[in-house]
Design an enzyme around this catalytic site. Structure first.
Site, PDB file in Angstrom:
ATOM      1  N   ASP A   1       0.847  -1.198   0.000  1.00  0.00           N
ATOM      2  CA  ASP A   1       0.000   0.000   0.000  1.00  0.00           C
ATOM      3  C   ASP A   1       0.878   1.241   0.000  1.00  0.00           C
ATOM      4  O   ASP A   1       2.050   1.196   0.382  1.00  0.00           O
ATOM      5  CB  ASP A   1      -0.969   0.015   1.189  1.00  0.00           C
ATOM      6  CG  ASP A   1      -0.276   0.097   2.544  1.00  0.00           C
ATOM      7  OD1 ASP A   1       0.812  -0.495   2.702  1.00  0.00           O
ATOM      8  OD2 ASP A   1      -0.817   0.762   3.453  1.00  0.00           O
TER       9      ASP A   1
ATOM     10  N   GLU B   1      -0.114  -0.814   5.859  1.00  0.00           N
ATOM     11  CA  GLU B   1       0.922  -0.196   6.699  1.00  0.00           C
ATOM     12  C   GLU B   1       0.728   1.299   6.817  1.00  0.00           C
ATOM     13  O   GLU B   1       0.997   1.900   7.846  1.00  0.00           O
ATOM     14  CB  GLU B   1       2.299  -0.514   6.115  1.00  0.00           C
ATOM     15  CG  GLU B   1       3.437  -0.332   7.104  1.00  0.00           C
ATOM     16  CD  GLU B   1       4.052   1.054   7.116  1.00  0.00           C
ATOM     17  OE1 GLU B   1       4.885   1.315   7.978  1.00  0.00           O
ATOM     18  OE2 GLU B   1       3.696   1.894   6.255  1.00  0.00           O
TER      19      GLU B   1
HETATM   20  N1  BES Z   1       8.651   3.512   5.299  1.00  0.00           N
HETATM   21  C1  BES Z   1       8.013   4.286   6.303  1.00  0.00           C
HETATM   22  C2  BES Z   1       8.821   4.373   7.583  1.00  0.00           C
HETATM   23  C3  BES Z   1      10.016   5.268   7.429  1.00  0.00           C
HETATM   24  C4  BES Z   1       9.835   6.627   7.347  1.00  0.00           C
HETATM   25  C5  BES Z   1      11.278   4.759   7.360  1.00  0.00           C
HETATM   26  C6  BES Z   1      10.919   7.462   7.180  1.00  0.00           C
HETATM   27  C7  BES Z   1      12.357   5.584   7.177  1.00  0.00           C
HETATM   28  C8  BES Z   1      12.184   6.940   7.086  1.00  0.00           C
HETATM   29  C9  BES Z   1       6.667   3.673   6.631  1.00  0.00           C
HETATM   30  O1  BES Z   1       5.993   3.227   5.498  1.00  0.00           O
HETATM   31  C10 BES Z   1       5.785   4.726   7.265  1.00  0.00           C
HETATM   32  O2  BES Z   1       5.558   5.758   6.713  1.00  0.00           O
HETATM   33  N2  BES Z   1       5.284   4.450   8.455  1.00  0.00           N
HETATM   34  C11 BES Z   1       4.332   5.286   9.109  1.00  0.00           C
HETATM   35  C12 BES Z   1       3.697   4.441  10.181  1.00  0.00           C
HETATM   36  C13 BES Z   1       2.483   5.062  10.813  1.00  0.00           C
HETATM   37  C14 BES Z   1       1.373   5.272   9.831  1.00  0.00           C
HETATM   38  C15 BES Z   1       2.021   4.199  11.958  1.00  0.00           C
HETATM   39  C16 BES Z   1       4.995   6.505   9.692  1.00  0.00           C
HETATM   40  O3  BES Z   1       6.163   6.463  10.113  1.00  0.00           O
HETATM   41  O4  BES Z   1       4.341   7.559   9.703  1.00  0.00           O
HETATM   42 ZN    ZN Z   2       7.026   2.294   4.191  1.00  0.00          ZN
END
Ligand code: BES
Ligand code: ZN
Length: 471
Positions: free
Chosen positions: A106, A171
């Site tokens: 997603d 996710e």
């Molecule tokens: N891939 C990201 C996490 C990430 C962000 C890794 C920046 C490295 C640098 C992941 O898909 C993401 O965006 N996670 C969300 C989780 C939330 C919705 C619970 C986030 O970090 O906002």
């Molecule tokens: Zn991600």
């Protein structure tokens, strides 16, 4: 063996890129129900792809109330949300390691669409990058593993380790994958969870992430009078919920950037001197960072550097405020209510549910008697700190070095969150290896998301060598 793999991957580059483009064309935005059928198409595309590579029991676990039984193993229902794609190849035998590859198909919504130079679901190649929503976060990154395993299968007719693939479609919104994992511990049992969903500190510096922040998210609604009022008739006598909320929000941090919620920092694990020194040596340039963001100055918790603030210190942000009149022209309303979405990025060993509760309690405490306060917890995920030693991490470092022809592999932390990592740790007892292939200027979650082609091809090489080293 590795030479054979690398030669093969060199020949297949164009082909791999064309396949990624196909996947990126599917608008798998999980948070918007208008894209539900695209989510299904995305899952089916991946199911077919993984089957063709030679995986077994490749299954789509559908949303809601459906219980799928495949024999063996038995997979119980995923109660809500978008399909999960699962596949396995377990023929390396009981003495070989078992790796669980996790990724999310997603993607984030695309707004503001007018800022995209080319359309988000019409993948375009320019400046050595592929531009599309999801190119880096996370389709491009997990696809590297699929192509690496396919290479092993094509060349040697087998994989060096047992592999389970778990791809989710929630996710970026409200994941229910944790329930699925809790209900399917035997199915998902593994030695390591491998995740490519993070970024490097800088180009040409392959980075292994050893810590992620978690997140505690709340929505607060402040209600004053039982209806919208005329601000001439009532203004000055009745408290305005928007202003009350603004004043409450301004009390969440002090002038030194410290969060003022009582006992908020109780469980925060302080950085070690060693880590602080390591951070200082990383290729991070604050002037370029400011320039890239278009800000004249940075601001945060006093006593900490930018990397420390974003990687290892908790933060608190307001994401949106709703209330009153925001339409055209002037309307003299004294609004009945106002609401705000607020989250805190938390660090080891803070607990998301405890932090949500502390935020909620504090907001209730500081509210004046003129309003009613309701706080909802939207979602949360735990912070992560992984062991930097062990066979898995050592193999990842070696693989990065060989695949990118460099000696420069670094450890870093990330400010973002991947909530499922704590579930792998707690429920499956599996350490995670966060070997990301993204770059800091990939614009994940922003317009013009991209993935550097060198990182895509290098990511495939890294994964191919990594699995070989684990055998
Ligand atoms: N891939 C990201 C996490 C990430 C962000 C890794 C920046 C490295 C640098 C992941 O898909 C993401 O965006 N996670 C969300 C989780 C939330 C919705 C619970 C986030 O970090 O906002
Ligand atoms: Zn991600």
């Amino acid at each position: 063996m590795q030479k054979k793999l690398l030669d093969y991957l060199e020949i297949e580059k164009e082909n791999h890129l064309m396949q990624l483009i196909d996947l990126l064309k599917i608008p798998t935005i999980s948070s918007d129900s208008k894209f539900n059928s695209a989510m299904k198409r995305g899952a089916t595309w991946l199911q077919n792809h993984i089957k063709e590579i030679g995986f077994n029991n490749v299954t789509i676990i559908e949303n809601r109330d459906k219980v799928k039984n495949i024999n063996p193993p038995v997979i119980s229902a995923n109660k809500k949300g978008h399909p999960i794609v699962y596949g396995e190849w377990l023929e390396a035998g009981p003495n070989a390691k078992t790796i669980l590859i996790y990724g999310h198909y997603d993607v984030q919504p695309v707004d503001p669409i007018n800022l995209w130079e080319t359309l988000p679901f019409e993948p375009t190649i320019r400046n050595g990058k592929i531009y599309a929503r999801g190119s880096s976060d996370d389709k491009g990154q997990f696809f590297c593993h699929l192509k690496a395993l396919e290479a092993h299968m094509k060349l040697f007719g087998k994989l060096p380790v047992n592999v389970k693939i778990l791809l989710e479609g929630e996710e970026e919104s409200d994941s229910s994958l944790d329930e699925f994992i809790i209900n399917n511990k035997e199915l998902l049992k593994c030695d390591y969870a491998v995740i490519s969903d993070t970024e490097w500190i800088a180009p040409d510096t392959p980075s292994i992430c050893y810590a992620l922040r978690g997140i505690a998210y709340v929505e607060v609604k402040v209600t004053g009078p039982n209806r919208d009022l005329h601000s001439g008739t009532f203004g000055g006598a009745v408290d305005n919920p928007i202003q009350v909320l603004a004043s409450m929000i301004s009390k969440l941090k002090d002038e030194h950037g410290k969060i003022t919620i009582p006992n908020f920092y109780d469980d925060v694990l302080e950085l070690t001197e060693e880590e602080r020194n390591e951070f200082k040596k990383l290729p991070f340039n604050e002037e370029n960072y400011k320039k890239d963001l278009g800000v004249a100055a940075l601001n945060g918790e006093a006593g900490y550097s930018t990397l420390e603030r974003t990687w290892a210190r908790p933060s608190l942000d307001v994401h949106g405020i709703t209330g009153g009149y925001t339409g055209e022209g002037a309307k003299t309303v004294l609004p009945s209510w106002a609401s705000a979405k607020i989250s805190s990025r938390i660090v080891p060993h803070q607990k998301p549910n405890e932090i949500s509760k502390k935020i909620a309690d504090y907001l209730r405490d500081i509210a004046p008697p003129t309003v009613k306060v309701e706080v909802d917890e939207l979602h949360y995920g735990g912070p992560v700190l992984v062991n930097r030693h062990g066979e898995g991490i050592t193999a990842a470092i070696k693989a990065f070095k060989k695949a990118f022809n460099t000696q420069k592999v670094v450890f870093m932390r990330e400010g973002g969150s991947i909530p499922i990592v704590t579930v792998f740790e707690n429920e499956l007892n599996a350490p995670s290896i966060l070997m990301g292939f993204g770059l800091p200027d990939d614009n994940i979650h922003s317009p013009n998301e991209s993935f550097a082609l060198e990182n895509f091809f290098g990511g495939i090489r890294t994964a191919a060598i990594f699995y070989d080293l684990l055998k």
